[in-house]
Design a protein around this motif. Structure first.
Motif, short mmCIF file in Angstrom:
data_model
loop_
_atom_site.label_atom_id
_atom_site.label_comp_id
_atom_site.label_asym_id
_atom_site.label_seq_id
_atom_site.Cartn_x
_atom_site.Cartn_y
_atom_site.Cartn_z
N MET A 1 -55.81 -19.33 -24.43
CA MET A 1 -54.43 -19.44 -24.93
C MET A 1 -53.65 -18.15 -24.63
O MET A 1 -54.16 -17.07 -24.88
N PRO A 2 -52.50 -18.26 -24.05
CA PRO A 2 -51.75 -17.02 -23.76
C PRO A 2 -51.37 -16.29 -25.04
O PRO A 2 -51.15 -16.92 -26.08
N LYS A 3 -51.33 -14.99 -24.91
CA LYS A 3 -51.05 -14.19 -26.11
C LYS A 3 -49.63 -14.44 -26.62
O LYS A 3 -49.41 -14.64 -27.80
N ASN A 4 -48.70 -14.41 -25.69
CA ASN A 4 -47.31 -14.64 -26.09
C ASN A 4 -46.97 -16.11 -25.93
O ASN A 4 -46.70 -16.58 -24.84
N MET A 5 -47.01 -16.82 -27.04
CA MET A 5 -46.68 -18.25 -26.98
C MET A 5 -45.21 -18.44 -26.69
O MET A 5 -44.39 -17.68 -27.17
N VAL A 7 -42.59 -19.88 -27.83
CA VAL A 7 -41.95 -20.59 -28.95
C VAL A 7 -40.45 -20.59 -28.72
O VAL A 7 -39.87 -19.56 -28.41
N GLU A 8 -39.88 -21.77 -28.85
CA GLU A 8 -38.44 -21.91 -28.60
C GLU A 8 -37.64 -21.02 -29.55
O GLU A 8 -37.86 -21.06 -30.76
N PRO A 9 -36.76 -20.19 -29.03
CA PRO A 9 -36.01 -19.32 -29.94
C PRO A 9 -35.09 -20.09 -30.86
O PRO A 9 -34.61 -21.17 -30.49
N VAL A 186 -37.89 -22.49 -37.74
CA VAL A 186 -38.52 -21.37 -37.03
C VAL A 186 -39.71 -21.89 -36.22
O VAL A 186 -40.54 -22.60 -36.75
N ARG B 24 -45.70 -9.80 -30.63
CA ARG B 24 -46.96 -10.47 -30.31
C ARG B 24 -46.81 -11.98 -30.13
O ARG B 24 -47.44 -12.56 -29.26
N ASN B 31 -35.48 -14.51 -36.36
CA ASN B 31 -36.14 -15.76 -36.79
C ASN B 31 -37.26 -15.47 -37.77
O ASN B 31 -37.44 -16.20 -38.76
N ALA B 42 -37.57 -25.35 -41.96
CA ALA B 42 -38.74 -26.00 -41.36
C ALA B 42 -39.47 -24.99 -40.48
O ALA B 42 -38.86 -24.03 -40.00
N ARG B 53 -52.86 -17.25 -35.52
CA ARG B 53 -53.69 -16.62 -34.47
C ARG B 53 -53.56 -15.09 -34.53
O ARG B 53 -54.55 -14.38 -34.56
#
Lengths: 186, 81
Positions: A1-5, A7-9, A186, B24, B31, B42, B53
């Motif tokens: 799994m990549p460290k920096n996911m 995630v949609e801002p 979030v 990280r 956010n 949510a 993680r």
């Protein structure tokens, strides 16, 4: 799994600025032109109203110019035109503000729902005023000339537009609420 | 809101700053602040997964359900039935 996911801002990146489409730019310019034309129109008919007030008060020099219509009818007509122009300006102002939020990139805000509400109230009020003035003019012309009272023309399409605006305002309100929910996810 | 976010406590235990966590997991500081202060409405599974993680914890360590007074009474009534 990549460290920096990835995630949609939550919010768009602050460095990215929303680019308004040419159509929005054109609409903005068009609204500015309509805004100032509306003011010019209102100023002109305010002067006409003042002129008719003078005639109504019995200033002879002014009264001579009223051959076709009576000063009272002209006064009612010009005042109703000024009121309609004011309603028109209120609507254009709201549209300009909505357009501004579109340019800044976030049109789904509760304020826009309120602005649409103001627009449908103004449109309904303007139409009611027009109906009233038409009725009064018909009544005055009947009493002065003995003519039959003109049938009040009910513009169905205006009320249909008011209904459409009410629905749009509520859709916008719900959209703004959903947008707020999405913002706080979030 | 009856869900309490314990992110600040978990961060304190891990001796990690919010900025470091933000770097990280790739979520903006704004956010994360919304989440930490309990203003979020949510949480995405992907966000929760990234938090667990990096903080080496379980979702229950971050999110805690706290019933309100009325809810607690209703729950107790139902349990009694």
């Amino acid at each position: 799994m990549p460290k920096n996911m990835n995630v949609e801002p939550l919010y768009p990146d602050e460095t990215t600025t929303s680019k308004a489409s040419p159509a929005i730019g054109f609409l903005n310019i068009l609204l500015v032109v309509i805004w100032w034309a509306g003011w010019a129109f209102m100023a002109f008919f305010t002067l006409v109203s003042l002129y008719t007030v003078l005639a109504f008060l019995g200033v002879e020099a002014v009264q001579k110019s009223f051959e076709v219509t009576t000063p009272l009818m002209a006064l009612i007509s010009s005042i109703s035109v000024v009121v309609v122009a004011a309603v028109f300006l209120i609507i254009v102002k709201q549209l300009r503000q909505i357009c501004h939020t579109l340019v800044t990139g976030d049109p789904f805000v509760p304020e826009n729902a309120n602005r649409l509400q103001v627009i449908w109230i103004a449109a309904a009020a303007g139409e009611l005023l027009r109906l009233c003035s038409t009725f009064i003019i018909s009544w005055v012309s009947k009493t002065s000339e003995g003519a039959a009272i003109q049938a009040t023309d009910l513009r169905v399409y205006v009320w249909f537009m008011v209904l459409a605006l009410i629905i749009l305002a509520e859709v916008f309100r719900e959209g703004a609420r959903m947008r707020q929910d999405a913002k706080l996810t979030v | 809101m009856t869900i309490r976010v314990n992110l600040d406590r978990v961060l304190l235990e891990r001796r990690m700053s919010l900025t470091e966590l933000s770097d990280r997991i790739g979520i903006t500081l704004a956010n994360l602040s919304i989440l930490k202060t309990g203003k979020a409405r949510a949480v995405r599974f992907s966000t929760l997964s990234a938090l667990c993680r990096e903080l080496n914890c379980q979702p229950a360590d971050i999110l805690v359900y706290e019933p309100e007074e009325g809810e607690q009474a209703n729950g107790a009534d139902r349990a009694a039935e």
